[in-house]
Design a protein around this motif. Structure first.
Motif, PDB file in Angstrom:
ATOM      1  N   PHE A 150       0.802  -1.221   0.000  1.00 48.81           N
ATOM      2  CA  PHE A 150       0.000   0.000   0.000  1.00 48.81           C
ATOM      3  C   PHE A 150       0.838   1.275   0.000  1.00 48.81           C
ATOM      4  N   ILE A 151       2.076   1.204   0.387  1.00 46.18           N
ATOM      5  CA  ILE A 151       2.943   2.367   0.179  1.00 46.18           C
ATOM      6  C   ILE A 151       3.183   2.532  -1.321  1.00 46.18           C
ATOM      7  N   GLY A 152       3.397   1.422  -2.004  1.00 46.89           N
ATOM      8  CA  GLY A 152       3.541   1.481  -3.462  1.00 46.89           C
ATOM      9  C   GLY A 152       2.272   1.961  -4.146  1.00 46.89           C
ATOM     10  N   ILE A 153       1.122   1.472  -3.697  1.00 48.01           N
ATOM     11  CA  ILE A 153      -0.150   1.903  -4.273  1.00 48.01           C
ATOM     12  C   ILE A 153      -0.392   3.388  -3.996  1.00 48.01           C
ATOM     13  N   PHE A 154      -0.078   3.836  -2.783  1.00 44.02           N
ATOM     14  CA  PHE A 154      -0.252   5.254  -2.465  1.00 44.02           C
ATOM     15  C   PHE A 154       0.594   6.127  -3.392  1.00 44.02           C
ATOM     16  N   LEU A 155       1.874   5.843  -3.462  1.00 44.13           N
ATOM     17  CA  LEU A 155       2.760   6.667  -4.277  1.00 44.13           C
ATOM     18  C   LEU A 155       2.375   6.613  -5.755  1.00 44.13           C
ATOM     19  N   SER A 156       2.023   5.431  -6.236  1.00 43.32           N
ATOM     20  CA  SER A 156       1.598   5.287  -7.635  1.00 43.32           C
ATOM     21  C   SER A 156       0.305   6.048  -7.904  1.00 43.32           C
ATOM     22  N   SER A 157      -0.655   5.936  -6.980  1.00 46.28           N
ATOM     23  CA  SER A 157      -1.929   6.648  -7.130  1.00 46.28           C
ATOM     24  C   SER A 157      -1.723   8.152  -7.168  1.00 46.28           C
ATOM     25  N   ALA A 186       0.985   9.736  -8.070  1.00 43.04           N
ATOM     26  CA  ALA A 186       1.650  10.080  -9.331  1.00 43.04           C
ATOM     27  C   ALA A 186       0.633  10.134 -10.472  1.00 43.04           C
ATOM     28  N   VAL A 187      -0.246   9.147 -10.541  1.00 42.51           N
ATOM     29  CA  VAL A 187      -1.263   9.128 -11.598  1.00 42.51           C
ATOM     30  C   VAL A 187      -2.176  10.348 -11.480  1.00 42.51           C
ATOM     31  N   MET A 188      -2.652  10.637 -10.270  1.00 42.04           N
ATOM     32  CA  MET A 188      -3.565  11.782 -10.084  1.00 42.04           C
ATOM     33  C   MET A 188      -2.873  13.119 -10.330  1.00 42.04           C
ATOM     34  N   GLU A 189      -1.560  13.166 -10.099  1.00 43.32           N
ATOM     35  CA  GLU A 189      -0.796  14.397 -10.331  1.00 43.32           C
ATOM     36  C   GLU A 189      -0.335  14.515 -11.781  1.00 43.32           C
ATOM     37  N   GLY A 190      -0.425  13.427 -12.530  1.00 43.45           N
ATOM     38  CA  GLY A 190       0.065  13.437 -13.901  1.00 43.45           C
ATOM     39  C   GLY A 190       1.576  13.364 -13.996  1.00 43.45           C
ATOM     40  N   THR A 191       2.208  12.744 -12.989  1.00 47.89           N
ATOM     41  CA  THR A 191       3.664  12.607 -12.989  1.00 47.89           C
ATOM     42  C   THR A 191       4.033  11.145 -13.236  1.00 47.89           C
ATOM     43  N   ASP A 192       5.302  10.874 -13.394  1.00 50.51           N
ATOM     44  CA  ASP A 192       5.783   9.538 -13.709  1.00 50.51           C
ATOM     45  C   ASP A 192       5.763   8.637 -12.471  1.00 50.51           C
ATOM     46  N   VAL A 193       5.070   7.511 -12.570  1.00 48.37           N
ATOM     47  CA  VAL A 193       4.945   6.572 -11.454  1.00 48.37           C
ATOM     48  C   VAL A 193       6.314   6.011 -11.064  1.00 48.37           C
ATOM     49  N   GLY A 194       7.099   5.607 -12.055  1.00 46.50           N
ATOM     50  CA  GLY A 194       8.420   5.031 -11.771  1.00 46.50           C
ATOM     51  C   GLY A 194       9.315   5.994 -11.028  1.00 46.50           C
ATOM     52  N   ASP A 195       9.308   7.264 -11.447  1.00 48.28           N
ATOM     53  CA  ASP A 195      10.122   8.274 -10.764  1.00 48.28           C
ATOM     54  C   ASP A 195       9.675   8.466  -9.316  1.00 48.28           C
ATOM     55  N   LYS A 196       8.363   8.519  -9.126  1.00 51.67           N
ATOM     56  CA  LYS A 196       7.818   8.713  -7.777  1.00 51.67           C
ATOM     57  C   LYS A 196       8.219   7.551  -6.870  1.00 51.67           C
ATOM     58  N   LEU A 197       8.105   6.336  -7.374  1.00 53.20           N
ATOM     59  CA  LEU A 197       8.471   5.167  -6.572  1.00 53.20           C
ATOM     60  C   LEU A 197       9.960   5.150  -6.288  1.00 53.20           C
ATOM     61  N   LYS A 198      10.757   5.423  -7.301  1.00 52.92           N
ATOM     62  CA  LYS A 198      12.208   5.416  -7.125  1.00 52.92           C
ATOM     63  C   LYS A 198      12.636   6.466  -6.101  1.00 52.92           C
ATOM     64  N   LYS A 199      11.996   7.616  -6.146  1.00 54.58           N
ATOM     65  CA  LYS A 199      12.380   8.727  -5.269  1.00 54.58           C
ATOM     66  C   LYS A 199      11.923   8.520  -3.824  1.00 54.58           C
ATOM     67  N   TYR A 239       9.787   5.526  -2.412  1.00 56.50           N
ATOM     68  CA  TYR A 239       9.290   4.261  -1.864  1.00 56.50           C
ATOM     69  C   TYR A 239      10.099   3.785  -0.653  1.00 56.50           C
ATOM     70  N   TRP A 240      11.386   3.660  -0.808  1.00 51.42           N
ATOM     71  CA  TRP A 240      12.186   3.092   0.281  1.00 51.42           C
ATOM     72  C   TRP A 240      12.142   3.969   1.522  1.00 51.42           C
ATOM     73  N   GLU A 241      12.204   5.281   1.350  1.00 48.23           N
ATOM     74  CA  GLU A 241      12.132   6.187   2.508  1.00 48.23           C
ATOM     75  C   GLU A 241      10.806   6.014   3.242  1.00 48.23           C
ATOM     76  N   ALA A 242       9.711   5.943   2.492  1.00 45.40           N
ATOM     77  CA  ALA A 242       8.394   5.773   3.119  1.00 45.40           C
ATOM     78  C   ALA A 242       8.288   4.420   3.825  1.00 45.40           C
ATOM     79  N   LEU A 243       8.753   3.361   3.185  1.00 45.96           N
ATOM     80  CA  LEU A 243       8.640   2.030   3.777  1.00 45.96           C
ATOM     81  C   LEU A 243       9.508   1.900   5.024  1.00 45.96           C
TER      82      LEU A 243
END
Length: 172
Positions: A100-107, A109-122, A124-128
């Motif tokens: 759900f951290i991945g789903i949150f960040l991906s969601s 990114a999609v709603m903001e119109g930004t790149d999902v991969g970039d958001k996760l890379k930037k 994900y690990w810090e949030a988890l």
């Protein structure tokens, strides 16, 4: 007020917990923008708050409600309440939290119109890793002391601070 909430929870648990989650995700974002970012009301990003409210009500609320019921029914170690609680925390932190951290960040990114991969890379690990410093302890208390029907509410109240953090991290 508590009796009204209990009645709504008994009549429509998924809807009630989803609406509660939506409201408290919004509170977390408002807190992040006003107390952490110090934007002031005139610079408040209402769209950002809307994204958090939508995610909380449409995604996290229903998922958490269902997840807690699944844990209650399927993660049981006969004869050992404490081992059952530890197994539920392990499942929550090993399966639900990373997902759900991945789903949150991906969601977001999609709603903001930004790149999902970039958001996760930037982020994900810090949030988890931050999650693992907070939530195992919260969930120990939740699974040991809070009745099933109130677990999402308990998590949502604690989540005001957590959602403030997630909103801040997402907005970086």
């Amino acid at each position: 007020m508590l009796n009204w909430y209990k009645a709504k929870l008994a009549a429509r648990p998924l809807l009630t917990q989803s609406i509660t989650t939506a409201i408290l995700f919004g509170v977390g974002d408002v807190t992040a923008q006003q107390l952490v970012d110090r934007r002031g009301l005139s610079n408040h990003d209402v769209t950002r708050t809307g994204r958090m409210v939508f995610y909380g009500g449409a995604v996290f609320g229903p998922a958490a409600t269902t997840w807690f019921r699944v844990l209650q029914k399927h993660v049981v170690i006969p004869g050992s309440a404490n081992k059952t609680i530890l197994a539920r925390v392990a499942a929550d932190q090993g399966l639900f939290a990373p997902t759900f951290i991945g789903i949150f960040l991906s969601s977001m990114a999609v709603m903001e119109g930004t790149d999902v991969g970039d958001k996760l890379k930037k982020n994900y690990w810090e949030a988890l890793s931050t999650n693992w410093m907070v939530w195992p302890f919260v969930q120990l208390v939740n699974f040991k002391m809070v009745p099933l029907d109130h677990r999402v509410l308990f998590v949502n109240v604690i989540s005001i601070g957590w959602n403030c953090y997630l909103s801040w991290l997402n907005g970086k």
